[in-house]
Design a protein around this motif. Sequence first.
Motif, PDB file in Angstrom:
ATOM      1  N   ILE A  48      12.130 -52.803  46.573  1.00 26.15           N
ATOM      2  CA  ILE A  48      11.214 -51.787  46.053  1.00 26.15           C
ATOM      3  C   ILE A  48       9.972 -51.637  46.932  1.00 26.15           C
ATOM      4  CG2 ILE A  48      11.988 -52.082  43.682  1.00 26.15           C
ATOM      5  CD1 ILE A  48       9.446 -53.689  43.142  1.00 26.15           C
ATOM      6  N   VAL A  49       9.976 -52.231  48.114  1.00 26.05           N
ATOM      7  CA  VAL A  49       8.780 -52.268  48.960  1.00 26.05           C
ATOM      8  C   VAL A  49       8.298 -50.874  49.338  1.00 26.05           C
ATOM      9  CG1 VAL A  49       7.865 -53.054  51.165  1.00 26.05           C
ATOM     10  CG2 VAL A  49       9.315 -54.558  49.822  1.00 26.05           C
ATOM     11  N   ASP A  50       9.193 -49.969  49.704  1.00 31.02           N
ATOM     12  CA  ASP A  50       8.788 -48.630  50.131  1.00 31.02           C
ATOM     13  C   ASP A  50       8.810 -47.616  48.994  1.00 31.02           C
ATOM     14  OD1 ASP A  50       8.480 -49.489  52.742  1.00 31.02           O
ATOM     15  OD2 ASP A  50      10.587 -49.136  53.225  1.00 31.02           O
ATOM     16  N   GLY A  51       8.989 -48.046  47.767  1.00 30.77           N
ATOM     17  CA  GLY A  51       9.152 -47.137  46.645  1.00 30.77           C
ATOM     18  C   GLY A  51       7.859 -46.448  46.235  1.00 30.77           C
ATOM     19  N   THR A 107      -1.767 -42.610  43.579  1.00 29.17           N
ATOM     20  CA  THR A 107      -0.324 -42.737  43.750  1.00 29.17           C
ATOM     21  C   THR A 107       0.213 -43.715  42.712  1.00 29.17           C
ATOM     22  OG1 THR A 107       1.426 -43.147  45.341  1.00 29.17           O
ATOM     23  CG2 THR A 107      -0.463 -44.603  45.441  1.00 29.17           C
ATOM     24  N   ILE A 108       1.492 -43.604  42.440  1.00 29.36           N
ATOM     25  CA  ILE A 108       2.152 -44.524  41.511  1.00 29.36           C
ATOM     26  C   ILE A 108       3.202 -45.281  42.297  1.00 29.36           C
ATOM     27  CG2 ILE A 108       3.488 -44.763  39.391  1.00 29.36           C
ATOM     28  CD1 ILE A 108       2.302 -42.114  38.462  1.00 29.36           C
ATOM     29  N   VAL A 109       3.098 -46.608  42.296  1.00 33.54           N
ATOM     30  CA  VAL A 109       4.030 -47.446  43.050  1.00 33.54           C
ATOM     31  C   VAL A 109       4.685 -48.455  42.110  1.00 33.54           C
ATOM     32  CG1 VAL A 109       2.862 -47.242  45.270  1.00 33.54           C
ATOM     33  CG2 VAL A 109       2.160 -49.006  43.700  1.00 33.54           C
ATOM     34  N   PRO A 110       5.943 -48.820  42.388  1.00 35.48           N
ATOM     35  CA  PRO A 110       6.582 -49.867  41.589  1.00 35.48           C
ATOM     36  C   PRO A 110       6.052 -51.237  42.007  1.00 35.48           C
ATOM     37  CG  PRO A 110       8.092 -49.087  43.264  1.00 35.48           C
ATOM     38  CD  PRO A 110       6.864 -48.229  43.348  1.00 35.48           C
ATOM     39  N   LEU A 111       5.669 -52.047  41.030  1.00 38.22           N
ATOM     40  CA  LEU A 111       5.159 -53.382  41.307  1.00 38.22           C
ATOM     41  C   LEU A 111       6.229 -54.450  41.121  1.00 38.22           C
ATOM     42  CD1 LEU A 111       1.736 -53.061  39.475  1.00 38.22           C
ATOM     43  CD2 LEU A 111       2.196 -52.779  41.902  1.00 38.22           C
ATOM     44  N   LYS A 112       7.023 -54.314  40.060  1.00 42.58           N
ATOM     45  CA  LYS A 112       8.073 -55.286  39.778  1.00 42.58           C
ATOM     46  C   LYS A 112       9.286 -54.573  39.207  1.00 42.58           C
ATOM     47  CE  LYS A 112       5.040 -59.102  38.531  1.00 42.58           C
ATOM     48  NZ  LYS A 112       4.628 -60.013  37.462  1.00 42.58           N
ATOM     49  N   LEU A 113      10.462 -55.118  39.474  1.00 47.83           N
ATOM     50  CA  LEU A 113      11.708 -54.654  38.875  1.00 47.83           C
ATOM     51  C   LEU A 113      12.317 -55.868  38.205  1.00 47.83           C
ATOM     52  CD1 LEU A 113      13.603 -52.096  38.800  1.00 47.83           C
ATOM     53  CD2 LEU A 113      14.906 -53.250  40.560  1.00 47.83           C
ATOM     54  N   TYR A 114      12.660 -55.745  36.925  1.00 45.17           N
ATOM     55  CA  TYR A 114      13.136 -56.915  36.193  1.00 45.17           C
ATOM     56  C   TYR A 114      14.038 -56.498  35.041  1.00 45.17           C
ATOM     57  CZ  TYR A 114       9.243 -55.513  33.193  1.00 45.17           C
ATOM     58  OH  TYR A 114       8.391 -54.799  32.410  1.00 45.17           O
ATOM     59  N   PHE A 115      14.718 -57.484  34.468  1.00 42.57           N
ATOM     60  CA  PHE A 115      15.498 -57.300  33.254  1.00 42.57           C
ATOM     61  C   PHE A 115      14.665 -57.819  32.101  1.00 42.57           C
ATOM     62  CE2 PHE A 115      18.895 -57.401  36.399  1.00 42.57           C
ATOM     63  CZ  PHE A 115      19.695 -56.358  35.974  1.00 42.57           C
ATOM     64  N   ASN A 116      14.532 -57.018  31.030  1.00 42.42           N
ATOM     65  CA  ASN A 116      13.797 -57.507  29.874  1.00 42.42           C
ATOM     66  C   ASN A 116      14.699 -58.436  29.053  1.00 42.42           C
ATOM     67  OD1 ASN A 116      15.482 -55.764  28.490  1.00 42.42           O
ATOM     68  ND2 ASN A 116      13.850 -54.509  27.635  1.00 42.42           N
ATOM     69  N   VAL A 127      -0.653 -47.574  38.839  1.00 41.91           N
ATOM     70  CA  VAL A 127      -1.375 -46.388  39.298  1.00 41.91           C
ATOM     71  C   VAL A 127      -2.533 -46.894  40.134  1.00 41.91           C
ATOM     72  CG1 VAL A 127      -2.676 -44.349  38.603  1.00 41.91           C
ATOM     73  CG2 VAL A 127      -0.776 -45.154  37.192  1.00 41.91           C
ATOM     74  N   GLY A 128      -2.555 -46.490  41.400  1.00 39.63           N
ATOM     75  CA  GLY A 128      -3.587 -47.016  42.269  1.00 39.63           C
ATOM     76  C   GLY A 128      -4.040 -46.032  43.315  1.00 39.63           C
ATOM     77  N   PHE A 129      -5.058 -46.462  44.032  1.00 34.22           N
ATOM     78  CA  PHE A 129      -5.632 -45.687  45.119  1.00 34.22           C
ATOM     79  C   PHE A 129      -5.564 -46.534  46.379  1.00 34.22           C
ATOM     80  CE2 PHE A 129      -7.442 -44.112  41.239  1.00 34.22           C
ATOM     81  CZ  PHE A 129      -7.417 -42.740  41.406  1.00 34.22           C
ATOM     82  N   GLY A 130      -5.265 -45.916  47.498  1.00 34.61           N
ATOM     83  CA  GLY A 130      -5.132 -46.636  48.752  1.00 34.61           C
ATOM     84  C   GLY A 130      -6.425 -47.321  49.163  1.00 34.61           C
TER      85      GLY A 130
END
Length: 159
Positions: A48-51, A107-116, A127-130
């Motif tokens: 998810i690094v470039d997502g 911008t909105i970036v993915p921080l983590k991908l997981y199974f709940n 949601v962040g700013f560069g």
Amino acid sequence: MTRQLIKSGQVAENRKARFSYSIEDTIEAGVSLTGAEVKSIRYGMVSIVDGFVSVRDGNLVLKNVVIQALPTAAKIVNFDERRGRQLLLHSAQIRRLVGKLSEKGATIVPLKLYFNNRGKVKVLLGVGFGKSQIDKRETIKRREWDKEKARIVRGKVIK
């Protein structure tokens, strides 16, 4: 296959996002996936690094997330590794995020991908700013100072 099957918990993390962006808000979202994609995620074959997240037809779409196909999967099941995947959110959440995206530099970036705990694939969006180059240097200085403080507290001064 030598990879470990992941039943629940974190699959991928975007550590670069917290360094490159100052994250103001986070939100959890579901992801619309095919069965073969879920199986690939279970084996940790995802990046998810470039997502990032964009808006398409009033929906939020997760783009540039790479989910590799399993080598053992049938050729019929193969899919596009970088296709846009729709995010599953309530309409009020979508409106709120689209409003934040309209701000300059947001911008909105993915921080983590997981199974709940129910076995569903979730993505934690930030949601962040560069950050500018100066802010990044400040982050590095603070991180190194925290490491040095921990060494001093343990009594292992290294200079």
